[in-house]
Design an enzyme around this catalytic site. Sequence first.
Site, PDB file in Angstrom:
ATOM      1  N   LYS A  86     -10.881  -2.594  18.884  1.00  0.00           N
ATOM      2  CA  LYS A  86      -9.502  -3.039  19.092  1.00  0.00           C
ATOM      3  C   LYS A  86      -9.172  -3.180  20.579  1.00  0.00           C
ATOM      4  CE  LYS A  86      -7.995  -2.375  14.657  1.00  0.00           C
ATOM      5  NZ  LYS A  86      -7.138  -3.196  13.807  1.00  0.00           N
TER       6      LYS A  86
ATOM      7  N   PRO B  82      -2.782 -11.409  10.524  1.00  0.00           N
ATOM      8  CA  PRO B  82      -3.108 -11.209  11.947  1.00  0.00           C
ATOM      9  C   PRO B  82      -3.324  -9.728  12.228  1.00  0.00           C
ATOM     10  CG  PRO B  82      -0.783 -11.807  11.659  1.00  0.00           C
ATOM     11  CD  PRO B  82      -1.430 -11.946  10.323  1.00  0.00           C
ATOM     12  N   ASP B  83      -4.307  -9.409  13.074  1.00  0.00           N
ATOM     13  CA  ASP B  83      -4.517  -8.009  13.485  1.00  0.00           C
ATOM     14  C   ASP B  83      -3.598  -7.769  14.688  1.00  0.00           C
ATOM     15  OD1 ASP B  83      -5.376  -5.627  14.675  1.00  0.00           O
ATOM     16  OD2 ASP B  83      -7.319  -5.808  13.697  1.00  0.00           O
ATOM     17  N   ILE B  84      -2.491  -7.096  14.428  1.00  0.00           N
ATOM     18  CA  ILE B  84      -1.448  -6.960  15.459  1.00  0.00           C
ATOM     19  C   ILE B  84      -1.966  -6.148  16.643  1.00  0.00           C
ATOM     20  CG2 ILE B  84       0.924  -6.190  15.902  1.00  0.00           C
ATOM     21  CD1 ILE B  84       1.372  -6.452  12.821  1.00  0.00           C
TER      22      ILE B  84
ATOM     23  N   ASP C 153      -4.297  -6.019   4.878  1.00  0.00           N
ATOM     24  CA  ASP C 153      -5.339  -6.822   5.519  1.00  0.00           C
ATOM     25  C   ASP C 153      -5.287  -8.285   5.087  1.00  0.00           C
ATOM     26  OD1 ASP C 153      -6.553  -4.850   7.112  1.00  0.00           O
ATOM     27  OD2 ASP C 153      -7.377  -3.938   5.303  1.00  0.00           O
TER      28      ASP C 153
ATOM     29  N   LYS D  49       8.659 -17.472 -10.088  1.00  0.00           N
ATOM     30  CA  LYS D  49       7.987 -16.351 -10.747  1.00  0.00           C
ATOM     31  C   LYS D  49       6.897 -16.887 -11.679  1.00  0.00           C
ATOM     32  CE  LYS D  49       8.585 -12.426 -13.726  1.00  0.00           C
ATOM     33  NZ  LYS D  49       9.330 -11.870 -14.841  1.00  0.00           N
TER      34      LYS D  49
ATOM     35  N   ASN E  64       0.849  -1.205   0.000  1.00  0.00           N
ATOM     36  CA  ASN E  64       0.000   0.000   0.000  1.00  0.00           C
ATOM     37  C   ASN E  64       0.872   1.238   0.000  1.00  0.00           C
ATOM     38  OD1 ASN E  64       0.555   0.804   2.851  1.00  0.00           O
ATOM     39  ND2 ASN E  64      -0.357  -1.200   3.235  1.00  0.00           N
TER      40      ASN E  64
ATOM     41  N   LYS F 255     -13.480   1.965  16.248  1.00  0.00           N
ATOM     42  CA  LYS F 255     -12.212   1.232  16.263  1.00  0.00           C
ATOM     43  C   LYS F 255     -11.634   1.156  17.676  1.00  0.00           C
ATOM     44  CE  LYS F 255     -10.488   1.327  12.281  1.00  0.00           C
ATOM     45  NZ  LYS F 255      -9.823   1.603  11.008  1.00  0.00           N
TER      46      LYS F 255
HETATM   47  O1  C5P Z   1      -9.273  -0.957  10.951  1.00  0.00           O
HETATM   48  P1  C5P Z   1      -7.835  -1.285  10.915  1.00  0.00           P
HETATM   49  O2  C5P Z   1      -7.599  -2.719  11.263  1.00  0.00           O
HETATM   50  O3  C5P Z   1      -7.178  -0.887   9.622  1.00  0.00           O
HETATM   51  O4  C5P Z   1      -7.170  -0.411  12.101  1.00  0.00           O
HETATM   52  C1  C5P Z   1      -5.995   0.277  11.965  1.00  0.00           C
HETATM   53  C2  C5P Z   1      -5.110   0.139  13.179  1.00  0.00           C
HETATM   54  O5  C5P Z   1      -4.831  -1.226  13.439  1.00  0.00           O
HETATM   55  C3  C5P Z   1      -3.746   0.760  12.958  1.00  0.00           C
HETATM   56  O6  C5P Z   1      -3.249   1.193  14.208  1.00  0.00           O
HETATM   57  C4  C5P Z   1      -2.918  -0.387  12.431  1.00  0.00           C
HETATM   58  O7  C5P Z   1      -1.527  -0.216  12.656  1.00  0.00           O
HETATM   59  C5  C5P Z   1      -3.484  -1.559  13.215  1.00  0.00           C
HETATM   60  N1  C5P Z   1      -3.454  -2.819  12.483  1.00  0.00           N
HETATM   61  C6  C5P Z   1      -2.646  -3.849  12.919  1.00  0.00           C
HETATM   62  N2  C5P Z   1      -2.657  -5.057  12.271  1.00  0.00           N
HETATM   63  C7  C5P Z   1      -3.445  -5.257  11.207  1.00  0.00           C
HETATM   64  C8  C5P Z   1      -4.292  -4.220  10.744  1.00  0.00           C
HETATM   65  C9  C5P Z   1      -4.262  -3.007  11.406  1.00  0.00           C
HETATM   66  O8  C5P Z   1      -1.905  -3.657  13.902  1.00  0.00           O
HETATM   67  N3  C5P Z   1      -3.434  -6.432  10.596  1.00  0.00           N
END
Ligand code: C5P
Length: 403
Positions: free
Chosen positions: A350, A310-312, A282, A292, A213, A346
């Site tokens: 989160k 994974p959503d860190i 995402d 390749k 991105n 959010k």
């Molecule tokens: O809604 P979204 O998941 O994009 O939320 C953004 C926030 O979550 C940001 O702080 C981003 O660094 C964190 N994030 C993350 N891991 C992901 C997606 C988003 O830590 N896979």
Amino acid sequence: MNELLNKRIVLGLSGGIACYKAAELCRALVKAGAQVQVVMTQAATQFITPVTMQALSNQPVFESQWDAREPNNMAHINLTRQADLILVAPASADFMAKLLHGRADDLLSLMCLARPSSTTQLVLAPAMNREMWSHPATKRNVEQLRLDGAHVLGVGSGDQACGETGDGRMLEADEILQDVICLLSPKDLQGKRLLLTAGPTFEALDPVRGLTNRSSGKMGYALAQSAHQRGAQVVLVSGPTHLQVPRGVNVIQVESGQQMHHAVMTHLEESDVFIACAAVADWRALEPATHKLKKNDKQTPPTFELTANPDILAAVCKCEKALSGKLFCVGFAAETENLEQNAKTKLERKGAQVILGNLAQNTLGRDDNTLLWVDAKGTFEIPNNTKAALADEVMKQIAQRLS
Ligand code: C5P
């Protein structure tokens, strides 16, 4: 950013070829907002003229303790009482040896000795040949000067003016500037350990292609720099960017979201604050190709099965340390509309203490931005400014909540 606004700096030059770098340093200090008074030893004037330094500092240069311009003829007192810092750059081996003994037979060494040590810091940027730098006498002197309260900066390594290669070059102007800003910054995050993510991630589709991105990493790098200046120990987990790692910040370079997740989880235990600033992709390819991918004769485009990364931030907010209140978690929300509502949603989803909302179209790749601070108590705007200034305000707010 005017990081040195209203700061008074005496820039002292002792003799050495690195005097040519002092011109650039003077310019950088002035650009950062400092008032700079240049003082040169006679040896320094052999390498660069006072005219150059006067033009760059916009102040007449002082060279002698007998200079009659001061009404009381006490330049060593008058010029040091208001100064926040005396920076000797370059500091030659001979000049440091002289300081060590408390000698004061020229204006610059006299000023170093006469400075009020509780209010005027002394910073030395050594510059010399590699043999001189590694000589036991120089090592002894550096150690003793540090014990006496001076900040002796490091040296660079590489080609030297004498034709030799090794340690002893004076640091570059920008490196010295960063160290000076750090020394003059409030230390409201002293002893705190900060972990943060920055930049985009790159999710491989095959060995040469991938999903990524437009995140530049600028906001995360600015936060890392500000936290370091405020005294924190900083670990920056960075996706691929072209940015220079701020001085004093420990960086872990990663590529994919999974690698970023792993690096963050490994360092959580020794952190007090976590800031998720990275734009983590995402989705990633479930099975990236190991070779390749070739265009086939029919030109049929390949298809990829995607899976969620994974959503860190969410994972960190759920860890025991965060749940027991020992880890302060901050996330970002880049939105294109309904900023406040989306940021509030959010915050809950989160489980972070703070969400910093911003409009994607106002931030991606830019040097400025506007932030919306959203926490359980409410919402306030941090108005449009450079990312460096915004980062500084964010770190100040975090420090207040930690104290
Ligand atoms: O809604 P979204 O998941 O994009 O939320 C953004 C926030 O979550 C940001 O702080 C981003 O660094 C964190 N994030 C993350 N891991 C992901 C997606 C988003 O830590 N896979």
